[in-house]
Write an enzyme that holds these catalytic residues in place. Structure first.
Site, mmCIF file in Angstrom:
data_model
loop_
_atom_site.group_PDB
_atom_site.id
_atom_site.type_symbol
_atom_site.label_atom_id
_atom_site.label_comp_id
_atom_site.label_asym_id
_atom_site.label_seq_id
_atom_site.Cartn_x
_atom_site.Cartn_y
_atom_site.Cartn_z
ATOM 1 C CG HIS A 51 -2.080 0.940 1.102
ATOM 2 N ND1 HIS A 51 -2.129 2.126 1.780
ATOM 3 C CD2 HIS A 51 -3.207 0.882 0.368
ATOM 4 C CE1 HIS A 51 -3.243 2.759 1.478
ATOM 5 N NE2 HIS A 51 -3.923 2.027 0.621
ATOM 6 C CB ILE A 57 -0.715 5.749 3.489
ATOM 7 C CG1 ILE A 57 0.194 6.919 3.097
ATOM 8 C CG2 ILE A 57 -2.015 6.253 4.086
ATOM 9 C CD1 ILE A 57 -0.371 7.803 2.001
ATOM 10 N N GLY A 60 -7.374 3.319 4.713
ATOM 11 C CA GLY A 60 -8.502 3.887 5.453
ATOM 12 C C GLY A 60 -9.481 2.829 5.928
ATOM 13 C CB VAL A 61 -10.874 -0.225 4.326
ATOM 14 C CG1 VAL A 61 -9.621 -1.029 4.016
ATOM 15 C CG2 VAL A 61 -12.046 -1.130 4.586
ATOM 16 C CD GLU A 65 -12.383 -4.835 10.967
ATOM 17 O OE1 GLU A 65 -12.448 -5.705 11.865
ATOM 18 O OE2 GLU A 65 -13.339 -4.580 10.221
#
Length: 147
Positions: A51, A57, A60-61, A65
């Site tokens: 990523h 980074i 975002g998911v 979570e």
């Protein structure tokens, strides 16, 4: 609550295990009301190599979570249930008003705040924020349902 009141095994309340367990510690908990958890973001996290490898980074998911996992801990603890007693889990059932404000990078201490907004039968709604250095990096509303 005192330190002793939050001294419990997170894995008694979450079915997740490495590498998907995203709550390292519960810092504060007020049953039926709020929880504050911690996720230390290490350069060795399994998602970083793929990523944005040149500028890692946290996805975002996965921030969402982590907030859902903290909310699930609060849901089970508030009902005096554990995975063993409950026989099931609380699942992420929905999210609204999700916003990402800053990237989360290796070395960050991600603070996970979740506050109960409402509760109906087996569904709880939470207002959540993830913070780094007291700055909000993500905010969202989550629905957690008994599975």
């Amino acid at each position: 609550m005192s330190e002793q009141d939050i001294d419990f095994e997170i894995t008694d309340y979450l079915p997740h295990r490495y590498p998907f367990l995203l709550v390292d510690r519960v810092l504060e908990i007020e049953l039926g009301k709020r929880i504050r958890g911690l996720k230390n973001i290490s350069a060795n996290e399994p998602f970083f190599p793929g990523h944005f490898p040149t500028k890692p980074i946290m996805p975002g998911v996965l921030i969402v979570e982590a907030l859902a996992q903290a909310s699930g801990i609060l849901a089970l603890r508030s009902r005096d249930l554990s995975i063993e007693k409950h026989g099931g889990v609380f699942l992420l059932a929905g999210m609204d008003k999700t916003r990402f404000k800053k990237p989360v990078v290796p070395g960050d201490r991600l603070i996970l705040d979740a506050n109960v907004v409402s509760e109906r039968r087996d569904i709880m709604k939470f207002s959540c924020e993830a913070l780094v250095d007291e700055s909000v990096v993500c905010s969202t509303e989550l629905l957690i349902a008994s599975g």
